[in-house]
Design an enzyme around this catalytic site. Structure first.
Site, PDB file in Angstrom:
ATOM      1  N   ASP A  53      -1.944  10.559  -1.742  1.00  0.00           N
ATOM      2  CA  ASP A  53      -2.312   9.586  -2.765  1.00  0.00           C
ATOM      3  C   ASP A  53      -2.704  10.261  -4.072  1.00  0.00           C
ATOM      4  O   ASP A  53      -2.590   9.660  -5.135  1.00  0.00           O
ATOM      5  CB  ASP A  53      -3.459   8.704  -2.262  1.00  0.00           C
ATOM      6  CG  ASP A  53      -2.958   7.625  -1.329  1.00  0.00           C
ATOM      7  OD1 ASP A  53      -2.891   6.467  -1.759  1.00  0.00           O
ATOM      8  OD2 ASP A  53      -2.615   7.941  -0.180  1.00  0.00           O
ATOM      9  N   ASN A  64      -5.288  12.243   1.110  1.00  0.00           N
ATOM     10  CA  ASN A  64      -4.391  11.362   1.861  1.00  0.00           C
ATOM     11  C   ASN A  64      -5.253  10.516   2.798  1.00  0.00           C
ATOM     12  O   ASN A  64      -6.481  10.655   2.833  1.00  0.00           O
ATOM     13  CB  ASN A  64      -3.364  12.189   2.645  1.00  0.00           C
ATOM     14  CG  ASN A  64      -2.239  11.329   3.203  1.00  0.00           C
ATOM     15  OD1 ASN A  64      -1.647  10.518   2.488  1.00  0.00           O
ATOM     16  ND2 ASN A  64      -1.949  11.481   4.481  1.00  0.00           N
ATOM     17  N   LYS A  65      -4.620   9.639   3.538  1.00  0.00           N
ATOM     18  CA  LYS A  65      -5.331   8.710   4.404  1.00  0.00           C
ATOM     19  C   LYS A  65      -6.347   9.433   5.285  1.00  0.00           C
ATOM     20  O   LYS A  65      -6.090  10.523   5.778  1.00  0.00           O
ATOM     21  CB  LYS A  65      -4.327   7.934   5.261  1.00  0.00           C
ATOM     22  CG  LYS A  65      -4.933   6.861   6.147  1.00  0.00           C
ATOM     23  CD  LYS A  65      -5.746   5.852   5.349  1.00  0.00           C
ATOM     24  CE  LYS A  65      -4.964   5.189   4.257  1.00  0.00           C
ATOM     25  NZ  LYS A  65      -5.802   4.324   3.392  1.00  0.00           N
ATOM     26  N   ARG A  91       0.860  -1.184   0.000  1.00  0.00           N
ATOM     27  CA  ARG A  91       0.000   0.000   0.000  1.00  0.00           C
ATOM     28  C   ARG A  91       0.895   1.232   0.000  1.00  0.00           C
ATOM     29  O   ARG A  91       2.124   1.128   0.115  1.00  0.00           O
ATOM     30  CB  ARG A  91      -0.996   0.003   1.169  1.00  0.00           C
ATOM     31  CG  ARG A  91      -0.613  -0.683   2.441  1.00  0.00           C
ATOM     32  CD  ARG A  91       0.505  -0.051   3.220  1.00  0.00           C
ATOM     33  NE  ARG A  91       0.298   1.370   3.458  1.00  0.00           N
ATOM     34  CZ  ARG A  91       1.243   2.225   3.715  1.00  0.00           C
ATOM     35  NH1 ARG A  91       2.507   1.838   3.734  1.00  0.00           N
ATOM     36  NH2 ARG A  91       0.986   3.485   3.932  1.00  0.00           N
ATOM     37  N   GLY A  92       0.268   2.393  -0.155  1.00  0.00           N
ATOM     38  CA  GLY A  92       1.021   3.618  -0.374  1.00  0.00           C
ATOM     39  C   GLY A  92       1.076   3.894  -1.862  1.00  0.00           C
ATOM     40  O   GLY A  92       1.452   3.017  -2.652  1.00  0.00           O
ATOM     41  N   ALA A  93       0.693   5.097  -2.267  1.00  0.00           N
ATOM     42  CA  ALA A  93       0.518   5.395  -3.690  1.00  0.00           C
ATOM     43  C   ALA A  93       1.752   5.073  -4.543  1.00  0.00           C
ATOM     44  O   ALA A  93       1.637   4.396  -5.567  1.00  0.00           O
ATOM     45  CB  ALA A  93       0.100   6.859  -3.865  1.00  0.00           C
ATOM     46  N   ARG A 146      -7.271   0.266  -6.874  1.00  0.00           N
ATOM     47  CA  ARG A 146      -7.345   1.335  -5.872  1.00  0.00           C
ATOM     48  C   ARG A 146      -7.614   2.649  -6.613  1.00  0.00           C
ATOM     49  O   ARG A 146      -6.711   3.215  -7.215  1.00  0.00           O
ATOM     50  CB  ARG A 146      -6.041   1.469  -5.077  1.00  0.00           C
ATOM     51  CG  ARG A 146      -5.577   0.241  -4.279  1.00  0.00           C
ATOM     52  CD  ARG A 146      -6.470  -0.102  -3.109  1.00  0.00           C
ATOM     53  NE  ARG A 146      -6.654   0.974  -2.167  1.00  0.00           N
ATOM     54  CZ  ARG A 146      -5.827   1.257  -1.141  1.00  0.00           C
ATOM     55  NH1 ARG A 146      -4.717   0.575  -0.981  1.00  0.00           N
ATOM     56  NH2 ARG A 146      -6.120   2.242  -0.304  1.00  0.00           N
ATOM     57  N   GLN A 202      -2.141   1.971  10.229  1.00  0.00           N
ATOM     58  CA  GLN A 202      -0.858   2.013   9.516  1.00  0.00           C
ATOM     59  C   GLN A 202       0.213   2.741  10.328  1.00  0.00           C
ATOM     60  O   GLN A 202       1.394   2.407  10.245  1.00  0.00           O
ATOM     61  CB  GLN A 202      -1.028   2.693   8.157  1.00  0.00           C
ATOM     62  CG  GLN A 202      -1.888   1.934   7.177  1.00  0.00           C
ATOM     63  CD  GLN A 202      -3.330   2.428   7.193  1.00  0.00           C
ATOM     64  OE1 GLN A 202      -3.839   2.847   8.233  1.00  0.00           O
ATOM     65  NE2 GLN A 202      -3.981   2.392   6.042  1.00  0.00           N
TER      66      GLN A 202
END
Length: 352
Positions: free
Chosen positions: A239, A249-250, A46-48, A89, A198
């Site tokens: 992201d 973002n998250k 995960r993570g763009a 995603r 996370q």
């Protein structure tokens, strides 16, 4: 770094399973692209930036497998592969950027008459280039961001924007790493980042591995910690960033930005230029992924909410550009007005 988020062996992709951290460090091997796509959906990776790199290698695996069948229509058959990865995603624009870059490369080689096996080898090389460029970009933006921090510095962050979220080094945590490498005394306060934690599971683990001081707090403690003072900057990853500087973002990033503004603490976004979606005028146009209700109702397989309760689980929120003090990229630091400064940095950046 004492771990690899992504490894490429030439015929298989190896991913550190982030769903098992911090209690287990397990590397999983992939040779078929549908399994790579599922790994993205299931948050194994995960993570763009890491998602984009992983998708590129997944396409390379698909091309290798399809080319071995001896047909001559590889670019056409790859269209389904691109569709599968685009659907994994929806918010992470690096994913779409990487898929499009791989598609353009395949089409250019096909038009020039290259045979399918040669196209497949070239796509693997392209994915490797995307991997290397991500690490290099993170190191450059880390250096730019480190210059914004005092010495000593206390940084508050949300989610995980480190080596685990990229091909290596990190974006928000890349700034922290670069500051530490430059000799600055830097420490981190990490939000736990509900509902998937996370910050607690990944950021705290990663910083401990690097020997960088980290203090874990629950998300609802951020306001009290900022009010107490002693926080020099809030730094997060992204992201997707619209061309006006609005940043997805998250989930939980937006209220953190509001708190930072209230307490006069600069709020910085660290992300490569591939995260900026210049086609979108504002954050209102950013698609926001909604994930399974089980992420909220369960933890560790145990139900923690009553059966049948309604759940809303957006994976991201959008922070307005007005709350962002600066956006740190590999080409330099953008400040308001972002529509002008981000475009200027894009023109200055070397083409891939």
């Amino acid at each position: 770094m004492s771990f690899d988020t992504i490894r490429w062996t030439g015929d298989r992709l190896v991913l550190l399973d982030q769903t098992l951290l911090p209690t287990q460090e397990v590397y999983r091997e992939y040779t078929h692209y549908p399994d790579v796509a599922r790994a993205i959906v299931d948050l194994v990776v995960r993570g763009a930036p890491a998602i984009g790199v992983t998708a590129a290698f997944g396409i390379a695996l698909a091309a290798r497998e399809l080319a071995a069948e001896g047909r001559t229509d590889l670019p056409e058959r790859l269209e389904e592969v691109y569709r599968v990865f685009r659907a994994t995603r929806p918010t992470a624009v690096n994913l779409f950027w990487a898929v499009e870059r791989m598609r353009r490369r395949a089409e250019a080689l096909s038009v020039s008459g290259r045979p399918d096996p040669e196209v497949a080898r070239a796509l693997a090389a392209e994915a490797e280039a995307i991997f290397r460029e991500d690490v290099e970009a993170n190191r450059r933006l880390g250096a730019f961001g480190a210059a914004l921090l005092p010495d000593p510095a206390m940084v508050l962050t949300h989610c995980n924007a480190g080596a685990l979220a990229t091909a290596g080094y990190g974006t928000a945590l890349g700034v922290v790493r670069a500051a530490a490498e430059a000799g600055k005394r830097v420490a981190v306060i990490a939000d736990e980042t509900r509902p998937v934690l996370q910050g607690a599971r990944l950021t705290a683990w990663e910083l401990q591995r690097d020997g960088i001081p980290v203090t874990l707090i629950a998300d609802n403690m951020a306001g009290a910690r900022l009010r107490r003072g002693g926080v020099d900057a809030v730094i997060v990853g992204a992201d997707r960033i619209a061309r006006n500087g609005d940043t997805a973002n998250k989930i939980g990033t937006y209220p953190l930005a509001v708190l930072a503004r209230e307490h006069r603490v600069p709020f910085y976004v660290a992300a490569p230029l591939s995260t900026v979606d210049f086609a979108l005028a504002s954050g209102e146009e950013i698609p926001i992924e909604e994930r399974s209700e089980r992420e909220v109702t369960h933890w560790g397989g145990t139900r923690v909410a009553p059966e049948g309760v309604a759940v809303w689980n957006p994976a991201f929120d959008v922070t307005p550009a007005a709350l962002v003090a600066a956006i740190v990229t590999e080409a330099g630091v953008a400040r308001p007005p972002y529509a002008e400064t981000l475009e200027r940095l894009r023109r200055q950046a070397p083409a891939p």
